[in-house]
Design a protein around this motif. Structure first.
Motif, PDB file in Angstrom:
ATOM      1  N   GLY A  90      84.540  35.836  54.197  1.00 23.10           N
ATOM      2  CA  GLY A  90      85.082  35.276  53.674  1.00 23.10           C
ATOM      3  C   GLY A  90      86.145  35.574  53.890  1.00 23.10           C
ATOM      4  O   GLY A  90      87.212  34.520  52.837  1.00 23.10           O
ATOM      5  N   LYS A  91      87.151  36.289  54.906  1.00 27.81           N
ATOM      6  CA  LYS A  91      88.182  37.061  54.308  1.00 27.81           C
ATOM      7  C   LYS A  91      89.127  36.495  56.001  1.00 27.81           C
ATOM      8  O   LYS A  91      90.163  35.963  56.435  1.00 27.81           O
ATOM      9  CB  LYS A  91      88.132  38.094  54.879  1.00 27.81           C
ATOM     10  N   PHE A  92      88.179  35.918  56.680  1.00 26.26           N
ATOM     11  CA  PHE A  92      88.617  35.195  58.077  1.00 26.26           C
ATOM     12  C   PHE A  92      88.344  33.980  57.966  1.00 26.26           C
ATOM     13  O   PHE A  92      86.695  33.190  57.499  1.00 26.26           O
ATOM     14  CB  PHE A  92      88.508  35.677  59.345  1.00 26.26           C
ATOM     15  N   GLU A  93      89.007  33.062  58.941  1.00 27.06           N
ATOM     16  CA  GLU A  93      88.429  31.491  59.397  1.00 27.06           C
ATOM     17  C   GLU A  93      88.248  31.401  60.681  1.00 27.06           C
ATOM     18  O   GLU A  93      89.616  31.607  60.911  1.00 27.06           O
ATOM     19  CB  GLU A  93      88.411  30.475  58.088  1.00 27.06           C
ATOM     20  N   LEU A  94      87.911  29.776  61.205  1.00 24.07           N
ATOM     21  CA  LEU A  94      88.105  29.187  62.449  1.00 24.07           C
ATOM     22  C   LEU A  94      89.783  28.433  62.146  1.00 24.07           C
ATOM     23  O   LEU A  94      89.424  27.523  61.017  1.00 24.07           O
ATOM     24  CB  LEU A  94      87.126  28.884  63.238  1.00 24.07           C
ATOM     25  N   VAL A  95      90.015  28.555  63.160  1.00 18.28           N
ATOM     26  CA  VAL A  95      91.596  27.523  63.212  1.00 18.28           C
ATOM     27  C   VAL A  95      91.904  26.470  63.698  1.00 18.28           C
ATOM     28  O   VAL A  95      91.771  26.641  65.327  1.00 18.28           O
ATOM     29  CB  VAL A  95      93.147  28.112  62.475  1.00 18.28           C
TER      30      VAL A  95
END
Length: 275
Positions: free
Chosen positions: A207-212
């Protein structure tokens, strides 16, 4: 130079040449010893890494074990990284490099490759909700691994987006874990490498990082093999194709990338099959 030194050097050279000659093709040595030496990464989640029980696990580990089994061998695991995975093949320290390595024409000048055994693409990982597209990273620091195609690709992308300082804005590290640590500490705005590796590390802090953004590149993984050893190349390719045909490949794939894992990555391609 003294005569005894010349004689000693000549003797050493002849011994080295003799040992190389005795070594022969890798395939013959494998069949003789019944041991397949595979170079495998140690911190590439979930391809190959040490889990909380300090067990060396991952998809590449399972694939390498299955190939060894089908060749009638036991597997000897040898730790490699981005710098050593090709050099160890060239030096004869390993027979096979199963190390999330993109099959590139430039690399094919140094070693041979198996058929593509995994299909990935490069992306950017950043803090969730902070960035929307690749152009948002112009002028920002981005982590990547030194000596990889990811390093080249992200520099080319930033340059194409108009980042005048693209060279110094790409911070290269030796290990994936170092890239992730830099991202967590805020030393970089993003980390760019193959998306499955990014998914693996992001799962550590759900929940802290995501693919952009979109994929930056296609990354077809091949297994590194010694030059001009067709018997070994055939044995590895046949094992991979048989694993695909009898369902073993997808069983291993779903164990690490299936919908019930933290690293879900749908299979969209098919391994090359020969009649």
């Amino acid at each position: 130079m003294k005569l005894w030194k010349i004689v000693a050097m000549a003797l050493m050279a002849s011994l080295v040449m003799a040992s190389v000659a005795m070594a022969g093709p890798a395939y013959d040595n494998i069949m003789k010893t019944k041991v397949l030496r595979a170079g495998i990464m140690t911190d590439s989640i979930p391809g190959a890494f040490y889990n909380e029980k300090n067990e060396w696990v991952g998809m590449d580990v399972d694939i390498a074990e299955e190939i060894a089994k089908r060749m009638g061998c036991t597997l000897e695991r040898v730790a490699v990284n981005n710098k050593t995975r090709i050099a160890f093949v060239q030096q004869g320290r390993i027979d096979l490099s199963v190390a999330n390595m993109t099959h590139k024409r430039e690399r094919d000048k140094s070693i041979d490759f198996s058929i593509t055994y995994f299909f990935d693409g490069q992306k950017l990982l950043a803090k969730k909700g902070k960035y929307a597209k690749a152009s948002d990273f112009v002028g920002k620091k981005i982590a990547t691994m030194q000596g990889t195609t990811s390093e080249i690709n992200i520099k080319n992308l930033l340059k194409s987006l108009g980042d005048k300082d693209y060279e110094k804005n790409v911070i290269s590290f030796q290990k994936e874990s170092e890239c992730y640590q830099a991202l967590k500490m805020g030393r970089v705005a993003a980390w760019s490498t193959d998306s499955t590796i990014l998914l693996g590390y992001a799962a550590k802090d759900a929940g802290k990082f995501e693919l952009v953004g979109d994929f930056i590149s296609d990354e077809p993984y091949g297994m590194g093999l010694p030059e001009d050893d067709s018997k070994l190349r055939d044995a590895v390719n046949f094992a991979l194709q048989d694993m695909w045909k009898d369902g073993t490949y997808m069983t291993i794939y779903n164990k690490w990338y299936g919908p019930d894992t933290p690293y879900y990555f749908p299979m969209t391609e098919q391994i090359e099959m020969w009649p």
